[in-house]
Write an enzyme that holds these catalytic residues in place. Structure first.
Site, PDB file in Angstrom:
ATOM      1  N   GLY A  14      68.535 159.355 207.978  1.00 13.53           N
ATOM      2  CA  GLY A  14      67.562 159.180 209.570  1.00 13.53           C
ATOM      3  C   GLY A  14      67.591 157.927 208.308  1.00 13.53           C
ATOM      4  N   LYS A  79      58.125 137.697 218.144  1.00 13.80           N
ATOM      5  CA  LYS A  79      58.874 136.820 217.348  1.00 13.80           C
ATOM      6  C   LYS A  79      59.807 135.820 218.357  1.00 13.80           C
ATOM      7  CE  LYS A  79      62.683 136.543 213.952  1.00 13.80           C
ATOM      8  NZ  LYS A  79      63.705 137.153 213.290  1.00 13.80           N
ATOM      9  N   VAL A 189      80.806 168.032 199.807  1.00 17.99           N
ATOM     10  CA  VAL A 189      81.540 166.779 200.888  1.00 17.99           C
ATOM     11  C   VAL A 189      82.971 167.810 201.191  1.00 17.99           C
ATOM     12  CG1 VAL A 189      82.495 165.055 202.369  1.00 17.99           C
ATOM     13  CG2 VAL A 189      80.636 164.668 201.023  1.00 17.99           C
ATOM     14  N   LEU A 334      73.415 149.892 206.160  1.00 14.55           N
ATOM     15  CA  LEU A 334      74.074 149.661 204.698  1.00 14.55           C
ATOM     16  C   LEU A 334      75.130 149.928 203.830  1.00 14.55           C
ATOM     17  CD1 LEU A 334      69.565 149.576 203.690  1.00 14.55           C
ATOM     18  CD2 LEU A 334      71.712 147.548 204.425  1.00 14.55           C
ATOM     19  N   ILE A 347      68.823 144.580 211.465  1.00 12.56           N
ATOM     20  CA  ILE A 347      68.598 146.261 212.390  1.00 12.56           C
ATOM     21  C   ILE A 347      69.989 145.823 213.162  1.00 12.56           C
ATOM     22  CG2 ILE A 347      67.220 146.752 213.936  1.00 12.56           C
ATOM     23  CD1 ILE A 347      64.979 146.575 212.122  1.00 12.56           C
TER      24      ILE A 347
END
Length: 506
Positions: A14, A79, A189, A334, A347
């Site tokens: 998530g 920003k 997996v 990541l 992001i």
């Protein structure tokens, strides 16, 4: 005629990456696809990606998300850029602001006009000719058209927000559009013995979740792309040697700035990200040049409000996976690689991966030529962002051992060529669809102290009086425009203040 079976997409993990992916897939893949996300509340997320760049607005707008509602839900602030304090030498600073700097003269970019004016002693720092920069440093904010003249540009903006609240916001959005969430950890997996594709995931409960396409949003664990498929990781720590970070929230400050602050220290840098309910802080450092204890002490000593928790350690190796798409697994976030958050790209890299997946839209049948092109685009994007981050480190005049090592490093050829082109003739060329624009490269190279030796022929031919008048007019116009804007805090209070959250020390 047999029913066409939907393509089943399984998102593993998530957090920001998982729920951004789920929200986008749920919104755009309305029929012919089944989306399922597996996450466990027992597994934490990095959760420090609180600063963004303007492209995040396109993501939210594409999903039909109201900007003010998003700001309130995520305790966000605006920003306008990133301030770099002490990156050239202690006591000096500059802002990498969003938006344009100055205005071109015909075919001649403003950076050529500026560099000639700088050599003649007529031009101020780039700050004087950038509306975003001027407004940010005055702690003001505005959205929409300029208030003075139509020649004044509209200010682009991004956000600081609470990443955990954004994930929660997107989870509600995604589930309302048919995305199914499963709570649980993955024990195994399962793979096809002939093709090597992932066929399913065995959960701790015993349930097997099958799928056609698997999106690895498991963070640095890289559960699918790394652990299961064994895709190698390309280590970039010889260019970006920082390998650890500490993150800590501090209390809300009364006047929150509309920019991120990045302050250089003896073995890395410290971030400051103001939100409506708290301030995000962190230290990025190289363990070869300082200890964890010294980094933590220095982090806490340089907060501008009391800490709300103990610093949380994060270890990382900068670099990327050799392949982000292997078999029927695509890594997002990541799990695909790590670039330190100096330019707030984490992001955005999630967002660009989602966009790339939707353009390729893998189904039940996937070809190697598609994987190769996806991986080529992924590598190009990562390498160009890497170069932009390395640029900040190598163009320094600090005297600490860490910074001397950064200054003396052998640069990637692509970066060395770019610096040389700007230094010699003020040339900046954007390569294909790389993220950072010519203006961004100009601001950082100029901010780090480079004044080109020569300018474009058009700039060199300008009458000196005309050149000075052009520079002075732009600076005065932008100052007049900025003076009409309300403060950042007042603007938020008027348009998009979030419900108060009491933040107390842990």
């Amino acid at each position: 005629m047999a029913d066409v079976q939907p393509v089943e997409i399984v998102i593993v993990g998530g957090g920001t990456a998982g729920w951004m992916t789920a929200a986008a897939f749920g919104h755009f893949l309305e029929s012919g696809y089944k989306i399922r996300l597996i996450e466990s509340e027992a597994i934490g997320t990095i959760g420090v990606g609180e600063a963004t760049i303007p492209q995040i607005r396109m993501f939210n707008q594409a999903l039909g998300i109201d900007e003010d509602a998003f700001i309130r839900a995520t305790q966000a602030t605006f920003k306008l850029g990133i301030e770099f304090v002490g990156w050239t030498k202690p006591g000096e600073s500059y802002l990498h602001a969003f938006g344009d700097v100055g205005r071109a003269v015909g075919l001649c970019g403003f950076h050529h006009v500026w560099s000639r004016g700088r050599r003649l002693g007529l031009a101020g720092p780039t700050h004087d000719y950038c509306l975003n920069d001027i407004v940010a440093k005055q702690d003001r904010m505005h959205r929409g058209r300029a208030l003075t003249a139509p020649t004044v540009p509209e200010m682009p903006h991004a956000f600081h927000f609470d990443a955990s609240l954004y994930a929660r916001f997107l989870r509600q959005f995604a589930e309302a559009r048919g995305v199914v969430r499963s709570e649980g950890t993955i024990d195994e997996v399962l793979r096809d013995g002939q093709t090597g594709d992932v066929t399913g995931l065995r959960l701790a409960s015993g349930e097997i979740v099958g799928g056609d396409l698997f999106i690895d949003c498991s963070g640095m664990r890289a559960l699918l792309i790394g652990q299961a498929l064994g895709v190698a990781y390309e280590d970039w720590s010889h260019w970006l040697p920082c390998d650890r970070a500490l993150a800590v929230p501090s209390a809300r400050v009364e006047h929150f700035t509309p920019y991120t602050r990045s302050t250089a220290h003896d073995a890395g840098w410290q971030w400051r990200i103001p939100l409506q309910h708290r301030t995000g802080n962190g230290r990025v450092y190289c363990s070869a040049f300082t200890s964890d204890e010294a980094a933590a002490d220095s982090l806490l000593a340089h907060l501008d409000a009391p800490a709300l928790d103990d610093p949380r350690p994060i270890r990382f190796t900068t670099g990327r996976r050799r392949e982000a798409w292997k078999h029927n697994v695509i890594a997002v976030g990541l799990s695909s690689g790590f670039l330190e958050p100096l330019e707030s790209t984490s992001i955005h890299l999630i967002q660009s991966a989602i966009s790339r997946i939707l353009k390729f839209l893998p189904g039940k049948v996937q070809s190697q030529v598609e994987r190769d092109e996806y991986n080529r685009q992924f590598a190009f994007e990562m390498e160009r962002i890497r170069d932009f981050i390395v640029l900040h480190y190598t163009l320094n005049e600090r005297d600490e051992p860490f910074w001397r090592a950064c200054r003396d490093m052998t640069l990637p050829g692509s970066l060395a060529d770019r610096i040389a082109l700007f230094r010699e003739g003020g040339h900046i060329f954007r390569d294909s669809d790389e993220l950072f624009s010519e203006v961004a490269w100009f601001q950082v190279m100029a901010g780090q102290g480079i004044v080109p030796l020569r300018s474009h022929g058009i700039a060199e031919a300008l009458d000196v009086a005309d050149l000075k008048a052009w520079l002075d007019t732009i600076a005065a116009l932008y100052q007049r425009e900025a003076a009409q804007y309300p403060t950042h805090a007042d603007y938020i209070a008027r348009h998009c203040a979030a419900p108060a959250i009491e933040m107390v020390p842990a």
